[in-house]
Design an enzyme around this catalytic site. Structure first.
Site, mmCIF file in Angstrom:
data_model
loop_
_atom_site.group_PDB
_atom_site.id
_atom_site.type_symbol
_atom_site.label_atom_id
_atom_site.label_comp_id
_atom_site.label_asym_id
_atom_site.label_seq_id
_atom_site.Cartn_x
_atom_site.Cartn_y
_atom_site.Cartn_z
ATOM 1 N N ASP A 1 -63.373 33.577 7.417
ATOM 2 C CA ASP A 1 -63.794 34.231 6.181
ATOM 3 C C ASP A 1 -65.066 33.594 5.641
ATOM 4 O O ASP A 1 -65.508 32.548 6.131
ATOM 5 C CB ASP A 1 -62.675 34.189 5.121
ATOM 6 C CG ASP A 1 -61.998 32.831 5.029
ATOM 7 O OD1 ASP A 1 -62.600 31.835 5.482
ATOM 8 O OD2 ASP A 1 -60.880 32.765 4.504
ATOM 9 N N HIS B 1 -51.562 33.157 1.492
ATOM 10 C CA HIS B 1 -52.641 33.866 2.196
ATOM 11 C C HIS B 1 -53.016 33.153 3.495
ATOM 12 O O HIS B 1 -52.833 31.943 3.634
ATOM 13 C CB HIS B 1 -53.866 34.089 1.290
ATOM 14 C CG HIS B 1 -54.714 32.896 0.999
ATOM 15 N ND1 HIS B 1 -55.518 32.807 -0.116
ATOM 16 C CD2 HIS B 1 -54.930 31.726 1.677
ATOM 17 C CE1 HIS B 1 -56.171 31.667 -0.098
ATOM 18 N NE2 HIS B 1 -55.832 30.986 0.966
ATOM 19 N N ASN C 1 -50.521 30.580 -2.148
ATOM 20 C CA ASN C 1 -49.908 31.904 -2.406
ATOM 21 C C ASN C 1 -49.537 32.632 -1.106
ATOM 22 O O ASN C 1 -49.185 33.807 -1.137
ATOM 23 C CB ASN C 1 -50.847 32.775 -3.257
ATOM 24 C CG ASN C 1 -52.158 33.098 -2.548
ATOM 25 O OD1 ASN C 1 -52.366 32.704 -1.405
ATOM 26 N ND2 ASN C 1 -53.034 33.820 -3.224
ATOM 27 N N GLU D 1 -55.016 38.108 0.779
ATOM 28 C CA GLU D 1 -54.185 37.733 -0.360
ATOM 29 C C GLU D 1 -52.878 38.533 -0.332
ATOM 30 O O GLU D 1 -52.769 39.543 0.390
ATOM 31 C CB GLU D 1 -54.959 38.008 -1.656
ATOM 32 C CG GLU D 1 -56.296 37.257 -1.770
ATOM 33 C CD GLU D 1 -56.156 35.768 -2.107
ATOM 34 O OE1 GLU D 1 -55.158 35.140 -1.689
ATOM 35 O OE2 GLU D 1 -57.047 35.235 -2.789
#
Ligand code: PGA
Length: 222
Positions: free
Chosen positions: A62, A125, A123, A130
């Site tokens: 990313d 991801h 979280n 996400e």
């Protein structure tokens, strides 16, 4: 399924062993690489091993939607921590960037990705997929969640400087890798790691998709 190691050094050297074996056995390998604090020891270890990267091609998971030359971009992170210290060709270092299609096309040339190294966010991801990301997702622009912006603000001068958007490989893109290593460091990752690896496979926990892959290794240290 979660291999617990004794220290961060052991985590780094164990994953470095996997990368070294891949590079030595298949000098033309294509690798997916992560950024963040977790792989810093791995990259240091790989630099020290003086491997031959001249035929290796890399694809980063990313990148923020920001100038790639910015000191806090993932381009800059990778150059500083790995690429400037090994004999890889700059042309072989790929980042998701518009147009996204050519990025995935390049990944799929010949037999696709041989080895993918991943971290996991608090979280759940993986890359910047996400919670709620489609399991069918491919490389695309995404909005970062408040949690991710908060977690990543430690790398910026202030939380207001953290980009709100990024471009990320998709979950399907990642799953097409032949082998996947997930690495996590710190007690704050243990709960989400357990949920992802032992709980329900759901788009609410993007990393849970890894349960559907037949060649995944998970390494953790507290
Ligand atoms: P970290 O990030 O290595 O900085 O904890 C991991 C991630 O968010 O994927």
């Amino acid at each position: 399924m979660i291999n617990t190691l004794n220290s961060y050094n052991e985590l780094s050297s164990t994953v470095a062993d996997v990368v070294e074996a891949q590079i030595k056995e298949q000098p033309l390998s294509k690798l997916i690489l992560p950024t963040g604090s977790t792989p810093l020891g791995l990259y240091e270890e790989l630099v020290n091993r003086e491997l031959d990267w001249s035929n290796i091609e890399t694809f980063n998971l990313d990148e923020y939607l920001m100038n790639p030359d910015h000191p806090y971009s993932y381009h800059s992170f990778m150059k500083k921590n790995l690429f400037n210290k090994i004999n890889i060709y700059p042309d072989h270092c790929n980042f998701p960037f518009r147009p996204t299609l050519s990025f995935e096309d390049k990944m799929n040339v010949n037999k696709g990705i041989d080895l993918c190294i991943l971290g996991i966010g608090t979280n759940g991801h993986i890359a910047f997929n996400e919670p709620g990301s489609s399991f069918k997702s491919r490389t695309r622009v995404v909005d970062l969640t408040e949690q991710t912006i908060k977690d990543n603000s430690i790398y910026f001068d202030s939380i207001n400087d953290v980009p709100k958007q990024a471009i990320t490989m998709g979950l399907r893109t990642i799953m097409e890798s032949k082998k996947i290593i997930l690495m996590a460091s710190g007690e704050h990752k243990l709960n989400i790691l357990n949920v992802a690896m032992n709980g329900e496979v759901t788009e609410d926990v993007p990393a849970s998709i890894l349960q559907n892959h037949n060649n995944v290794e998970v390494y953790y240290c507290d």
